[in-house]
Each structure stands twice: as C-alpha cells, then as structure tokens.
Design a protein around this motif. Structure first.
Motif, PDB file in Angstrom:
ATOM      1  N   TRP A 251      -6.179   9.284   2.317  1.00 26.31           N
ATOM      2  CA  TRP A 251      -6.806  10.678   2.272  1.00 26.31           C
ATOM      3  C   TRP A 251      -6.339  11.145   3.811  1.00 26.31           C
ATOM      4  N   LEU A 252      -6.448  10.419   4.787  1.00 23.25           N
ATOM      5  CA  LEU A 252      -6.223  10.829   6.248  1.00 23.25           C
ATOM      6  C   LEU A 252      -4.593  11.120   6.390  1.00 23.25           C
ATOM      7  N   LEU A 253      -3.992  10.261   5.770  1.00 20.87           N
ATOM      8  CA  LEU A 253      -2.523  10.594   5.869  1.00 20.87           C
ATOM      9  C   LEU A 253      -1.855  11.608   5.019  1.00 20.87           C
ATOM     10  N   ARG A 254      -2.437  11.990   3.844  1.00 17.11           N
ATOM     11  CA  ARG A 254      -2.244  13.301   3.274  1.00 17.11           C
ATOM     12  C   ARG A 254      -2.954  14.539   3.952  1.00 17.11           C
ATOM     13  N   HIS A 255      -3.799  14.038   4.891  1.00 14.62           N
ATOM     14  CA  HIS A 255      -4.359  15.335   5.601  1.00 14.62           C
ATOM     15  C   HIS A 255      -4.323  15.172   7.127  1.00 14.62           C
ATOM     16  N   PRO A 256      -3.088  14.999   7.663  1.00 16.50           N
ATOM     17  CA  PRO A 256      -2.472  14.590   8.903  1.00 16.50           C
ATOM     18  C   PRO A 256      -3.416  15.248   9.975  1.00 16.50           C
ATOM     19  N   ASP A 257      -3.686  16.887   9.713  1.00 13.02           N
ATOM     20  CA  ASP A 257      -4.469  17.553  10.752  1.00 13.02           C
ATOM     21  C   ASP A 257      -5.985  17.747  10.447  1.00 13.02           C
TER      22      ASP A 257
ATOM     23  N   ASP B  74      -4.984   7.430  17.457  1.00 11.68           N
ATOM     24  CA  ASP B  74      -5.760   8.644  16.506  1.00 11.68           C
ATOM     25  C   ASP B  74      -6.079   8.413  15.212  1.00 11.68           C
ATOM     26  N   MET B  75      -5.313   7.444  14.535  1.00 11.63           N
ATOM     27  CA  MET B  75      -5.710   7.066  13.129  1.00 11.63           C
ATOM     28  C   MET B  75      -7.213   6.429  13.131  1.00 11.63           C
ATOM     29  N   ASP B  76      -7.118   5.578  14.141  1.00 18.15           N
ATOM     30  CA  ASP B  76      -8.276   4.365  14.284  1.00 18.15           C
ATOM     31  C   ASP B  76      -9.513   5.517  14.576  1.00 18.15           C
ATOM     32  N   LYS B  77      -9.280   6.352  15.366  1.00 19.35           N
ATOM     33  CA  LYS B  77     -10.443   7.183  15.939  1.00 19.35           C
ATOM     34  C   LYS B  77     -10.937   8.223  14.410  1.00 19.35           C
TER      35      LYS B  77
ATOM     36  N   GLU C 144      14.900   6.211   1.702  1.00 23.78           N
ATOM     37  CA  GLU C 144      14.760   7.185   2.838  1.00 23.78           C
ATOM     38  C   GLU C 144      13.443   7.897   2.512  1.00 23.78           C
ATOM     39  N   HIS C 145      13.150   8.140   1.504  1.00 23.99           N
ATOM     40  CA  HIS C 145      11.752   8.651   1.188  1.00 23.99           C
ATOM     41  C   HIS C 145      10.696   7.896   1.806  1.00 23.99           C
ATOM     42  N   ILE C 146      10.645   6.532   1.474  1.00 22.56           N
ATOM     43  CA  ILE C 146       9.650   5.638   2.267  1.00 22.56           C
ATOM     44  C   ILE C 146       9.755   5.724   3.729  1.00 22.56           C
ATOM     45  N   ILE C 147      10.852   5.768   4.255  1.00 19.52           N
ATOM     46  CA  ILE C 147      11.067   5.497   5.742  1.00 19.52           C
ATOM     47  C   ILE C 147      10.463   6.875   6.465  1.00 19.52           C
ATOM     48  N   GLY C 148      10.621   8.144   5.746  1.00 19.35           N
ATOM     49  CA  GLY C 148       9.939   9.141   6.114  1.00 19.35           C
ATOM     50  C   GLY C 148       8.421   9.362   6.170  1.00 19.35           C
ATOM     51  N   ALA C 149       7.651   8.576   4.917  1.00 17.76           N
ATOM     52  CA  ALA C 149       6.566   8.753   4.628  1.00 17.76           C
ATOM     53  C   ALA C 149       5.689   8.096   5.391  1.00 17.76           C
TER      54      ALA C 149
ATOM     55  N   ASP D 188       0.897  -1.272  -0.075  1.00 13.84           N
ATOM     56  CA  ASP D 188      -0.025   0.182   0.025  1.00 13.84           C
ATOM     57  C   ASP D 188       0.725   1.197  -0.170  1.00 13.84           C
ATOM     58  N   ILE D 189       1.113   1.981  -1.054  1.00  9.24           N
ATOM     59  CA  ILE D 189       1.653   2.978  -1.251  1.00  9.24           C
ATOM     60  C   ILE D 189       0.862   4.454  -0.811  1.00  9.24           C
ATOM     61  N   LEU D 190       0.697   4.550   0.358  1.00  9.87           N
ATOM     62  CA  LEU D 190      -0.119   5.605   0.831  1.00  9.87           C
ATOM     63  C   LEU D 190       0.512   7.076   1.127  1.00  9.87           C
ATOM     64  N   PHE D 191       1.270   7.488   0.180  1.00 11.16           N
ATOM     65  CA  PHE D 191       1.988   8.608   0.118  1.00 11.16           C
ATOM     66  C   PHE D 191       2.589   8.904  -1.274  1.00 11.16           C
TER      67      PHE D 191
END
Length: 274
Positions: free
Chosen positions: A236-242, A204-207, A190-195, A106-109
């Motif tokens: 979508w949530l990973l792209r909008h963390p706040d 928080d994600m579950d909520k 490195e990009h994957i590790i950071g993402a 799953d490439i969620l980034f």
C-alpha cells in the motif's frame, strides 16, 4: 544515483538483448562466468541448470555487493502447456520440482504483464510435471536463482521474467527464435527496475511502516499475521509514496481469535482496495 542492477541469463543468446540495449561491455572479473556491464548494470551468463544459476547469483552478489541494495533478476525462456509463444510473464511463485520447495518474489508494484507459477526441473521435459497447471511455466533455473538470491536480498528485489518459447516442445526451439523472443523480456525487466524502490528511501519507509507495527501489537496478532500485514501494508505504501496510512479508528480492537482474524481480513481488504 541509480540502483545497481544485476541480470542473470542461462544462455548468451538470452543475454544479448540486454547487452545491446544497455551497451554493456565485457568485464575481466577473473571469475568463472562471462560478465558484461557498466557502472549501473551487470549481466552474467550462468550456463544452463540449477547449480550453475544459483552459483552465478551467489558469485555476482559477492563480487558486486552494491547489487544487494538494487535489483537482481533472472530472465530467459520457458515452456508452457498453453500460453502464447512470445508472451512475457513475471513469476509470482517458483517451485523446485525435485524438492517441492516454493519461493515467492514480492511483486509490490502494478504492471501490464502476465503473472505465472514457474516449475524448475533438472532436465528438459516435453510434458507437464506433477502439480503443474495448464497455464504454469517450466524452466531449468528460476527456483534455484531465487533460493540463492534471497539468501542475500529481500524478496521484493529478486525477480524472474520468463518468455514463452514453446508449448512443451523444447527440442524445436531455434537459437534465432530465442534472440527474437527475448526482445519481449526487455520491457518487463525495465519495468521491474523502474518499479522497485531503492534502499536510500528505506529509513522513510521504515517510519511509515510503524503504523502496521502498532496495529500488530495492539491487536495481538500472531507472527505470521504480522508478516502478512507488513507485506500488504508495504505494498500500500509503495502505491501511495506521498501518503500515510491512517490509523483504522473505525475498527475496534479485537477481543478474541475470531474477531482478530476478521479484523485483519477487513484491514487487508482495505489496503488492497486503496
């Protein structure tokens, strides 16, 4: 606290770029694989082939279970019929050519690298295999790595990075070329590790994911449709963390199969556009 990262390469020459960049030291694990690491990153040299790579993944995750809450990657060279030698690609589908089993990280980034399908074979080949597209990649480990790793870890934490080493002429690849080519894999890894998000944020994600569970229940989606909605919603949530995804109040609850399918398609389009 950093996620613990595991990297598996088939050959030592593929792994040297990570040893050098991360300053990894040899580890005396008493196990069957050469292992290098520090407190946060562990590199294993598996040897070539599906069995050795899958075995290395299982061994690493049993010896260092903290990686299960981090990221596990397989990085190395691959052949391609047409892609540019030296280009780095993140794999979105891996195919075991012996069984035709397909596995999906799953490439969620977002990322600036190419994405490709990888075909994993049992021995080196100098022509495209059945079902292999012009821009597909070919190697001897990737699909087996995912089969083993995804028994222990969720799909968004197991990834493949491959650098094109040849255009289906594996006997012409020099060890010196491999060391140079693998320099192109390092930024992608490195990009994957950071993402990839860490599990300490999971509660928080579950909520935040509850809105998609409620949509699935209210719309009476099938299990496969709910899984599709959850994957897209999580992206979508990973792209909008706040941000919180708003309840789609302008979308009527579907009353039949046709309207349910259309409502789901419209919602998924909205999630990818946002």
């Amino acid at each position: 606290m950093m996620d613990v990262v595991g990297v598996i390469t088939a050959m030592a020459v593929e792994g040297n770029v990570f040893r050098s960049a991360w300053g990894l030291k040899a580890m005396d694990t008493g196990g069957p694989f050469r292992c290098y690491g520090d407190d946060d990153r562990i590199l294993v040299i598996s040897g070539s082939g599906k069995v050795r790579c899958a075995s290395a993944a299982a061994w690493l995750l049993s010896q260092f279970p903290e990686i299960r809450d981090g990221v596990l990657l397989n990085a190395g060279i691959a052949g391609s019929g047409s892609l540019e030698i030296g280009s780095a690609h993140i794999i979105h589908q891996a195919v075991d050519t012996a069984t035709d089993r397909r596995l999906y990280p799953d490439i969620l980034f977002t990322h600036p690298y190419g994405e490709a399908t990888l075909h994993t074979v049992d021995k080196p080949v100098d022509k495209r295999t059945a079902g292999m597209g012009e821009d597909d990649l070919i190697d001897m480990e990737g699909a087996a790595f995912l089969q083993a790793a995804q028994l222990w870890m969720p799909c968004h934490r197991t990834h493949l990075v491959k650098v094109i080493s040849d255009n289906l002429a594996p006997d012409q690849v020099d060890r010196g070329d491999i060391a140079r080519l693998m320099e192109n894999a390092l930024p992608a890894v490195e990009h994957i590790i950071g993402a990839v998000s860490c599990d300490r944020e999971q509660s928080d994600m579950d909520k935040r994911m509850e809105v998609f569970t409620r949509i699935g229940e209210r719309w009476r989606l099938t299990m496969s449709q709910r899984a599709q909605l959850h994957r897209t919603g999580r992206a979508w949530l990973l792209r909008h963390p706040d941000g919180e995804f708003p309840w789609p109040g302008d979308m009527d609850a579907p009353r039949d199969k046709q309207s349910r399918n259309q409502a789901l398609a419209d919602l998924i389009d909205r999630l990818w556009e946002g």
